[in-house]
Design an enzyme around this catalytic site. Structure first.
Site, mmCIF file in Angstrom:
data_model
loop_
_atom_site.group_PDB
_atom_site.id
_atom_site.type_symbol
_atom_site.label_atom_id
_atom_site.label_comp_id
_atom_site.label_asym_id
_atom_site.label_seq_id
_atom_site.Cartn_x
_atom_site.Cartn_y
_atom_site.Cartn_z
ATOM 1 N N LYS A 50 -15.400 85.527 34.682
ATOM 2 C CA LYS A 50 -16.675 84.952 35.129
ATOM 3 C C LYS A 50 -16.657 84.633 36.618
ATOM 4 O O LYS A 50 -17.578 85.007 37.357
ATOM 5 C CB LYS A 50 -16.966 83.654 34.347
ATOM 6 C CG LYS A 50 -18.071 82.818 34.958
ATOM 7 C CD LYS A 50 -18.277 81.514 34.223
ATOM 8 C CE LYS A 50 -17.400 80.368 34.645
ATOM 9 N NZ LYS A 50 -17.864 79.480 35.709
ATOM 10 N N ASN A 51 -15.622 83.945 37.063
ATOM 11 C CA ASN A 51 -15.638 83.441 38.439
ATOM 12 C C ASN A 51 -15.454 84.542 39.483
ATOM 13 O O ASN A 51 -15.860 84.377 40.628
ATOM 14 C CB ASN A 51 -14.604 82.318 38.614
ATOM 15 C CG ASN A 51 -15.011 81.076 37.826
ATOM 16 O OD1 ASN A 51 -16.181 80.936 37.462
ATOM 17 N ND2 ASN A 51 -14.076 80.201 37.540
ATOM 18 N N CYS A 64 -21.025 72.856 36.547
ATOM 19 C CA CYS A 64 -20.526 71.749 35.729
ATOM 20 C C CYS A 64 -20.362 70.486 36.560
ATOM 21 O O CYS A 64 -19.919 70.544 37.714
ATOM 22 C CB CYS A 64 -19.187 72.120 35.120
ATOM 23 S SG CYS A 64 -19.322 73.250 33.745
ATOM 24 N N ARG A 122 -18.144 67.911 44.331
ATOM 25 C CA ARG A 122 -18.287 69.321 44.704
ATOM 26 C C ARG A 122 -19.083 69.566 45.992
ATOM 27 O O ARG A 122 -20.114 70.242 45.987
ATOM 28 C CB ARG A 122 -18.879 70.116 43.531
ATOM 29 C CG ARG A 122 -18.129 69.894 42.233
ATOM 30 C CD ARG A 122 -18.505 70.829 41.133
ATOM 31 N NE ARG A 122 -17.807 72.107 41.202
ATOM 32 C CZ ARG A 122 -17.942 73.072 40.300
ATOM 33 N NH1 ARG A 122 -18.766 72.911 39.289
ATOM 34 N NH2 ARG A 122 -17.271 74.190 40.426
ATOM 35 N N ASP A 175 -9.022 74.555 35.424
ATOM 36 C CA ASP A 175 -9.889 74.990 34.324
ATOM 37 C C ASP A 175 -9.190 75.034 32.972
ATOM 38 O O ASP A 175 -9.822 75.263 31.954
ATOM 39 C CB ASP A 175 -10.466 76.380 34.633
ATOM 40 C CG ASP A 175 -11.314 76.351 35.887
ATOM 41 O OD1 ASP A 175 -12.232 75.537 35.946
ATOM 42 O OD2 ASP A 175 -11.017 77.122 36.817
ATOM 43 N N ARG A 187 -21.946 79.247 28.723
ATOM 44 C CA ARG A 187 -22.052 79.611 30.138
ATOM 45 C C ARG A 187 -20.859 80.453 30.557
ATOM 46 O O ARG A 187 -20.941 81.249 31.477
ATOM 47 C CB ARG A 187 -22.051 78.350 31.005
ATOM 48 C CG ARG A 187 -23.304 77.532 30.867
ATOM 49 C CD ARG A 187 -23.225 76.327 31.714
ATOM 50 N NE ARG A 187 -22.948 76.761 33.076
ATOM 51 C CZ ARG A 187 -23.033 75.990 34.141
ATOM 52 N NH1 ARG A 187 -23.368 74.741 33.989
ATOM 53 N NH2 ARG A 187 -22.782 76.444 35.325
HETATM 54 N N1 EPU Z 1 -14.284 71.268 48.055
HETATM 55 C C1 EPU Z 1 -14.734 70.520 49.127
HETATM 56 N N2 EPU Z 1 -15.567 71.135 50.019
HETATM 57 C C2 EPU Z 1 -15.952 72.428 49.903
HETATM 58 C C3 EPU Z 1 -15.499 73.191 48.809
HETATM 59 C C4 EPU Z 1 -14.641 72.582 47.889
HETATM 60 O O1 EPU Z 1 -14.419 69.358 49.264
HETATM 61 O O2 EPU Z 1 -16.711 72.911 50.749
HETATM 62 C C5 EPU Z 1 -13.366 70.636 47.093
HETATM 63 C C6 EPU Z 1 -13.941 70.596 45.683
HETATM 64 O O3 EPU Z 1 -14.760 69.456 45.493
HETATM 65 C C7 EPU Z 1 -12.696 70.570 44.844
HETATM 66 C C8 EPU Z 1 -11.732 71.448 45.637
HETATM 67 O O4 EPU Z 1 -12.226 71.467 46.956
HETATM 68 O O5 EPU Z 1 -12.173 69.283 44.811
HETATM 69 C C9 EPU Z 1 -11.599 72.875 45.131
HETATM 70 O O6 EPU Z 1 -12.886 73.486 45.030
HETATM 71 P P1 EPU Z 1 -13.082 75.049 45.083
HETATM 72 O O7 EPU Z 1 -14.011 75.359 46.188
HETATM 73 O O8 EPU Z 1 -11.757 75.731 45.050
HETATM 74 O O9 EPU Z 1 -13.812 75.305 43.694
HETATM 75 P P2 EPU Z 1 -15.248 75.881 43.406
HETATM 76 O O10 EPU Z 1 -15.481 77.114 44.226
HETATM 77 O O11 EPU Z 1 -16.261 74.805 43.421
HETATM 78 C C10 EPU Z 1 -14.292 77.477 41.570
HETATM 79 C C11 EPU Z 1 -14.671 77.800 40.147
HETATM 80 C C12 EPU Z 1 -14.305 76.627 39.262
HETATM 81 C C13 EPU Z 1 -12.808 76.362 39.376
HETATM 82 C C14 EPU Z 1 -12.427 76.117 40.855
HETATM 83 C C15 EPU Z 1 -10.936 75.967 41.067
HETATM 84 C C16 EPU Z 1 -16.578 79.245 40.403
HETATM 85 C C17 EPU Z 1 -18.035 79.432 40.287
HETATM 86 N N3 EPU Z 1 -16.097 78.054 40.077
HETATM 87 O O12 EPU Z 1 -15.051 76.316 41.908
HETATM 88 O O13 EPU Z 1 -14.584 77.053 37.944
HETATM 89 O O14 EPU Z 1 -12.491 75.208 38.637
HETATM 90 O O15 EPU Z 1 -12.894 77.243 41.652
HETATM 91 O O16 EPU Z 1 -10.253 77.115 40.652
HETATM 92 O O17 EPU Z 1 -15.858 80.163 40.755
HETATM 93 C C18 EPU Z 1 -15.148 76.844 35.680
HETATM 94 O O18 EPU Z 1 -15.078 78.081 35.588
HETATM 95 O O19 EPU Z 1 -15.278 76.097 34.668
HETATM 96 C C19 EPU Z 1 -15.089 76.207 36.987
HETATM 97 C C20 EPU Z 1 -15.429 74.947 37.183
#
Ligand code: EPU
Length: 433
Positions: free
Chosen positions: A22-23, A117, A122, A305, A398
């Site tokens: 998915k991601n 979620c 975030r 995850d 989802r």
């Molecule tokens: N963060 C910041 N600022 C930013 C971006 C991230 O502070 O600009 C923080 C986040 O709040 C978090 C950490 O950095 O504490 C890591 O966030 P990251 O950007 O790596 O995660 P994401 O892109 O929001 C994706 C996946 C998540 C998965 C995480 C970690 C997608 C759509 N989502 O989220 O997937 O948990 O990477 O691997 O790709 C899921 O599939 O259930 C899911 C939540």
């Protein structure tokens, strides 16, 4: 609203095949509009978040054709607007990849702030930092991320903390910027690599994805491509943990075992037998499992995850375990639900769960608070005595394709019913009692 009803106590046995990640798919489908040629994407998971992203692309004017359940043809030649501001955009997290994709291609993007979620605050500051470093002006106005640039110019970018989303988004914009971009402390997750490979298949020049330094030489144009998405490490991990939780014997097929190493290591440490093949893993458990300590970390560490599934498995293991969440600050909401099923878990300082293994869980009515927490509660239902009802299954759908039918094929006694259909609920209970 729909809910799962599960009768616990069955050992999962047999084979299950894992779908596309998915991601990775969210990044790849958004990136597909960066060329005017047609792109064919295979191994796309048939799940709600992807349906929503497809709708968003179509609203922008892209042509998206589902040629079969798991294959899409996408053509972004006729994009009419760079503004994506519908409820759908706000429903999913992955819609933020449209900022990088539109900014890279058209040097402008206005995309509603993403949803996804509720597992923490975030923020998107690192995404903004990436776009700004490339010379774009970025503002948040009226709930939209508004980015524009006369020219995008490659630049060195250093992320103080790794972010999957910010790394992918910066890569998207930078691959059509002028000159060279270097992303330092880049996220190394498999989906970062998959999106980079996909962009390269379209003519981008990205090197180093999968390490913490990614080097991108901008190109003026991307072209059509055919690409198959990697298997979903989280779906694979969820079935591995469910197999162990049910004391079952399951061959999880169509996986990249390397992506599962952190899960395999933890499972083996607590007494689960895991056998690796080229593209499958066999997971067997036949005794009460032991305790362990786990901390979620960026890849190749233990994935956040899979944290709810780990905690759930440990809830019935022998002894005291500690699970620490270091990525998202609000990812223990499912714990209250597990407690209703008899688990003994105390969350301290909001990021550490202290789990005292109990002999058994008992069925209860519980609420899926988010995608992975919901999947973990289904796992708990499989282990519990009696019937468990997991409400809000739309969260689970989802991210998991045909979750209940894949579980059923492994022998789980589970069905999906409408929450208001008390007759269907009674009928299922009578049938399986
Ligand atoms: N963060 C910041 N600022 C930013 C971006 C991230 O502070 O600009 C923080 C986040 O709040 C978090 C950490 O950095 O504490 C890591 O966030 P990251 O950007 O790596 O995660 P994401 O892109 O929001 C994706 C996946 C998540 C998965 C995480 C970690 C997608 C759509 N989502 O989220 O997937 O948990 O990477 O691997 O790709 C899921 O599939 O259930 C899911 C939540």
């Amino acid at each position: 609203m729909e809910q799962y009803i599960i009768k616990g106590g069955t050992q999962l046995k047999g084979e299950v095949s894992v779908g596309g990640y998915k991601n990775a798919a969210l990044g790849i489908i958004a990136a597909a509009i960066m060329t005017d040629d047609t792109v064919k994407v295979e191994n796309v998971p048939d799940i709600r978040d992807i349906d929503i992203l497809i709708q968003v692309l179509q609203d922008l004017g892209a042509k998206v054709e589902r040629i079969n359940k798991h294959t899409l043809k996408i053509n972004g030649a006729k994009i009419e607007t760079v503004t994506a501001d519908s409820d759908n955009v706000r429903k999913i997290r992955g819609s933020y990849y449209l900022v990088g994709a539109l900014l890279g291609k058209y040097k402008r993007a206005q995309v509603a702030l993403p949803g996804g979620c509720n597992i923490g605050s975030r923020p998107i500051d690192r995404h903004i930092k990436g776009f700004e470093a490339l010379g774009s002006e970025v503002k948040i106005e009226h709930g939209l991320i508004c980015a524009k640039a006369d020219r995008l110019i490659g630049a060195p970018i250093y992320f103080d903390e790794s972010s999957v989303g910010a790394t992918i988004n910066t890569m998207l914009a930078a691959c059509m910027a002028e000159g060279q971009t270097t992303i330092e402390n880049a996220a190394k997750e498999p989906h970062v690599v998959d999106v980079a490979n996909f962009l390269n298949s379209m003519g981008a020049n990205i090197k180093g994805a999968g390490t913490d330094v990614i080097r991108i030489k901008g190109v003026t144009k991307l072209h059509g491509s055919e690409y198959s998405i990697i298997p979903d490490q989280i779906e694979a991990g969820t079935f591995m943990f469910a197999a162990a939780a049910s004391k079952g014997d399951v061959l999880v097929k169509n996986v990249i075992p390397k992506h599962l190493e952190a899960f395999t290591a933890k499972l083996m440490e607590i007494g689960v037998q895991v056998e690796e093949f080229d593209d499958a893993v066999r997971v067997r458990a036949d005794k009460r499992l032991g305790s362990t300590h786990v901390k979620t970390l960026v890849y190749p560490g233990f994935l956040t995850d899979m944290q709810p599934q780990m905690t759930t498995l440990l809830s019935v293991s022998n002894g005291t375990s500690i699970v620490t969440e270091s990525i998202f600050e609000n990812r223990f909401k499912y714990v209250d639900e597990l407690t209703k099923m008899g688990a003994s878990i105390k969350v301290v300082e909001s990021n550490t769960a202290i789990i005292t293994g109990v002999d058994r869980l008992t069925g209860a009515i519980v609420n899926a608070p988010d995608l992975r927490g919901g999947a973990a509660l289904v796992m708990a239902g499989l282990m519990a005595e009696g019937f468990t009802i997991v409400e809000n299954v739309e969260y689970i759908e989802r991210g998991y394709e045909n979750f209940e039918s894949k579980m059923q094929k492994l022998g789980a006694i589970i069905t999906k019913v409408d929450s208001n259909d008390s007759k269907a609920i009674k009928k299922f209970k009578l049938k399986v009692s």
